[in-house]
Design a protein around this motif. Structure first.
Motif, short mmCIF file in Angstrom:
data_model
loop_
_atom_site.label_atom_id
_atom_site.label_comp_id
_atom_site.label_asym_id
_atom_site.label_seq_id
_atom_site.Cartn_x
_atom_site.Cartn_y
_atom_site.Cartn_z
N LYS A 252 0.81 -1.21 0.00
CA LYS A 252 0.00 0.00 0.00
C LYS A 252 0.85 1.27 0.00
O LYS A 252 0.31 2.37 0.18
N ILE A 253 2.15 1.14 -0.20
CA ILE A 253 3.01 2.31 -0.09
C ILE A 253 4.08 2.26 -1.18
O ILE A 253 4.56 1.18 -1.56
N LEU A 254 4.41 3.43 -1.73
CA LEU A 254 5.49 3.58 -2.69
C LEU A 254 6.30 4.81 -2.30
O LEU A 254 5.74 5.88 -2.08
N ILE A 255 7.60 4.62 -2.22
CA ILE A 255 8.50 5.71 -1.80
C ILE A 255 9.24 6.22 -3.03
O ILE A 255 9.88 5.44 -3.76
N GLN A 256 9.14 7.51 -3.27
CA GLN A 256 9.85 8.17 -4.36
C GLN A 256 11.00 9.01 -3.79
O GLN A 256 10.76 9.93 -3.00
N VAL A 257 12.22 8.71 -4.18
CA VAL A 257 13.37 9.55 -3.84
C VAL A 257 13.61 10.48 -5.02
O VAL A 257 14.09 10.05 -6.08
N LEU A 258 13.24 11.73 -4.86
CA LEU A 258 13.29 12.71 -5.94
C LEU A 258 14.60 13.47 -5.83
O LEU A 258 14.70 14.49 -5.14
N ASP A 259 15.61 12.97 -6.52
CA ASP A 259 16.96 13.53 -6.41
C ASP A 259 17.18 14.58 -7.49
O ASP A 259 17.15 14.28 -8.69
N ASP A 260 17.40 15.82 -7.06
CA ASP A 260 17.70 16.92 -7.96
C ASP A 260 19.17 17.32 -7.88
O ASP A 260 19.52 18.45 -8.22
N SER A 261 20.01 16.42 -7.45
CA SER A 261 21.43 16.75 -7.26
C SER A 261 22.12 16.97 -8.61
O SER A 261 21.86 16.25 -9.58
N ASP A 262 23.01 17.95 -8.64
CA ASP A 262 23.86 18.15 -9.80
C ASP A 262 25.28 17.67 -9.56
O ASP A 262 26.15 17.83 -10.43
N ASP A 263 25.51 17.10 -8.39
CA ASP A 263 26.81 16.52 -8.06
C ASP A 263 26.78 15.03 -8.37
O ASP A 263 25.99 14.28 -7.79
N PRO A 264 27.62 14.54 -9.29
CA PRO A 264 27.59 13.11 -9.62
C PRO A 264 27.87 12.20 -8.43
O PRO A 264 27.31 11.11 -8.33
N THR A 265 28.72 12.66 -7.50
CA THR A 265 29.00 11.84 -6.32
C THR A 265 27.76 11.67 -5.46
O THR A 265 27.45 10.56 -4.99
N ALA A 266 27.03 12.77 -5.26
CA ALA A 266 25.80 12.68 -4.48
C ALA A 266 24.77 11.79 -5.18
O ALA A 266 24.07 11.00 -4.52
N GLN A 267 24.66 11.90 -6.48
CA GLN A 267 23.73 11.05 -7.21
C GLN A 267 24.06 9.56 -7.03
O GLN A 267 23.17 8.73 -6.79
N THR A 268 25.34 9.23 -7.11
CA THR A 268 25.76 7.84 -6.96
C THR A 268 25.47 7.31 -5.56
O THR A 268 24.96 6.18 -5.39
N LEU A 269 25.76 8.12 -4.55
CA LEU A 269 25.53 7.69 -3.18
C LEU A 269 24.04 7.46 -2.90
O LEU A 269 23.66 6.45 -2.29
N ILE A 270 23.21 8.39 -3.35
CA ILE A 270 21.77 8.25 -3.11
C ILE A 270 21.20 7.06 -3.88
O ILE A 270 20.37 6.30 -3.36
N LYS A 271 21.65 6.87 -5.11
CA LYS A 271 21.17 5.74 -5.90
C LYS A 271 21.57 4.41 -5.26
O LYS A 271 20.77 3.46 -5.22
N GLU A 272 22.79 4.32 -4.75
CA GLU A 272 23.22 3.09 -4.07
C GLU A 272 22.41 2.83 -2.82
O GLU A 272 22.08 1.67 -2.50
N GLU A 273 22.05 3.90 -2.08
CA GLU A 273 21.23 3.73 -0.89
C GLU A 273 19.84 3.21 -1.25
O GLU A 273 19.28 2.34 -0.56
N VAL A 274 19.28 3.71 -2.34
CA VAL A 274 17.97 3.25 -2.79
C VAL A 274 18.04 1.78 -3.21
O VAL A 274 17.15 0.97 -2.88
N LEU A 275 19.09 1.41 -3.93
CA LEU A 275 19.24 0.01 -4.33
C LEU A 275 19.38 -0.91 -3.12
O LEU A 275 18.86 -2.04 -3.12
#
Length: 482
Positions: A252-275
């Motif tokens: 009954k729940i869906l979580i959206q992580v809406l990442d607006d980062s322009d730093d590639p390092t931050a994008q990679t870290l957040i994506k790995e946490e989601v995975l």
């Protein structure tokens, strides 16, 4: 300046007796005492001149620093509304340039008038002079001694007849506004006292969340949880973990992580946490925009355009630095049941670092008044308050009916709240449901936060004023609170 071989104790001005002796013995040869006093006087004057030059230098450098700071602030000024085309961008640039040019002109005029007033003060035109007879000055040419006196008397005449009346009007208007604000604060405090006295508390009509584990009974609608973030390297793990641990059926729940980062390092870290949380069984998705227009409002608007959003009835929003308790949805979503007019349920903020320093303690006092007095009283008695942008649950139908998220201001949360209220939707504030976050601990971080919070309300007022005037909103009692 060379060392005169005189100590500071010896450097003292000549006494009155020495001056009298010097007047009576001008032709006599100077003795040691008089030579010593004369030499002392010379060096005292040199030291005072050196000190005065240092003061003037520091004042001049301070004025230059202030001027450069003003120029940087003016040059860094930007509008709240992003341009939609090249023509709009150019027009907006011209308007901004004209606006800040007027500000600079006013500042320079103020400096010139201040210097003029200083000259008038040292010339003897003191403000304490009673009953300045301007007509007598103009009628008697002999009374005017010099062009400066004529100029200053003309300036005083302009002030008396043209500047003083509007300034007095503005002062009276400020007094009236202060009285209105004080009356508003008094009414809010009385309302808070009444809520405490009567123990008024919003409660859901049917609280069936006790059957959560079975998944067959209770009010468990489809809930979409959104976490908008941008270059959040410090707090993304805590916020994602807290949302993934919410006590709600996984189907009954869906979580959206809406990442607006322009730093590639931050994008990679957040994506790995989601995975990592996907592998743990959480129903969570990672979303990154290529075109980062509209800041947070644009990010939320883009997420609401996903095709699967139509399957969900409610959306909970948490900023990246917020960590909701596991029972957050269980204590907020049931208020929507059998209450079709309810559009928003807002929870209170709690601060994990409120005792860190004096700045955090003062912020805690200010925000506690905002939540417990302002929002709670308005929520109980008029069913309306400003959405805080986070730690709240919206009915998706209310968002769509109000026009959705708009990028026209930096206060998109206040904008959607005003439009939803004008459409007739009701709000509930839960003072006993808290969501943890952190307060800015440094002045620079606090200044940036306050700039974001205060840069858009006046523009929003200008945009919404016609709709507010035309709207027909009726204040109804909040029956769910009784």
């Amino acid at each position: 300046m060379e060392n005169p071989n005189w100590s500071m104790v010896e450097l003292e001005a000549p006494s009155e007796e020495d001056f009298l002796r010097a007047e009576h013995h001008t032709a006599a040869p100077a003795n040691k005492t008089r030579n010593r006093n004369a030499k002392q006087l010379t060096w005292v004057l040199l030291l005072k001149a050196h000190k005065a030059a240092g003061c003037l230098t520091s004042i001049a450098s301070a004025f230059f620093s202030l001027g450069s700071l003003v120029r940087r602030r003016v040059a860094a000024g930007r509008t709240d509304q992003p341009p939609t085309s090249a023509d709009t961008h150019e027009i907006q640039k011209l308007r901004t340039r004209f606006f800040y040019s007027c500000i600079k002109l006013f500042l320079w005029l103020s400096v010139v008038l201040f210097a003029f007033e200083l000259c008038a003060y040292f010339k003897g035109w003191h403000f304490a002079t009673p009953n300045l007879q301007l007509q007598y000055i103009f009628q008697s040419p002999l009374a005017i001694k010099g062009a400066f006196d004529l100029l200053y008397s003309s300036w005083v005449l302009v002030r008396v007849h043209y500047l003083a009346p509007p300034l007095q009007f503005l002062a009276n208007a400020c007094i009236v506004l202060f009285l209105i604000q004080s009356l508003d604060r008094l009414i809010l405090c009385l309302g808070c006292f009444w809520i405490r006295f009567k123990r008024i508390k919003p409660v859901p009509k049917h609280d069936d969340t006790s059957d959560l584990e079975s998944g067959q009974k209770g009010f468990f609608p489809m809930v979409l949880v959104q976490i908008p973030m941008c270059n959040e390297k410090e707090v993304y793990q805590q916020s994602i973990a807290a949302v993934c641990n919410l006590d709600w059926p996984k189907s009954k729940i869906l979580i959206q992580v809406l990442d607006d980062s322009d730093d590639p390092t931050a994008q990679t870290l957040i994506k790995e946490e989601v995975l990592k949380w996907q592998e743990a069984g959480a129903n969570i998705v990672y979303r990154h925009r290529i075109l980062r227009d509209g800041y947070k409002a644009g990010n939320l608007k883009s997420a609401m355009n996903c095709s699967y959003v139509k399957d969900y009835e409610f959306v909970a929003i948490f900023d990246a630095d917020f960590q909701p308790n596991p029972d957050f949805l269980r204590r907020t979503v049931p208020h929507f049941k059998d209450n079709e007019e309810l559009g928003l349920v807002q929870a209170r903020w709690s601060f994990v670092n409120k005792d860190e320093n004096l700045l955090t303690r003062l912020q805690d006092i200010n925000l506690s008044f905002h939540f417990e007095v302002e929002q709670q009283v308005n929520g109980v008695f008029i069913n309306f308050f400003g959405f805080n942008g986070t730690a709240g649950v919206w009915r998706i139908k209310a968002l769509e009916d109000s026009g959705g998220w708009m990028e026209r201001t930096t206060v998109e949360d206040m904008d959607i709240a005003v439009r939803a209220h004008l459409r007739g939707w009701k709000f509930i504030f839960l003072n006993d449901v808290e969501c943890q976050c952190e307060l800015p601990e440094s002045y620079e971080a606090y200044r940036k936060q306050q700039h974001r919070w205060h840069s858009g309300p006046m523009q929003l007022f200008r945009l919404c004023l016609p709709d507010i005037i035309r709207a027909k909103v009726y204040i109804l009692s909040n029956t769910s609170c009784l």
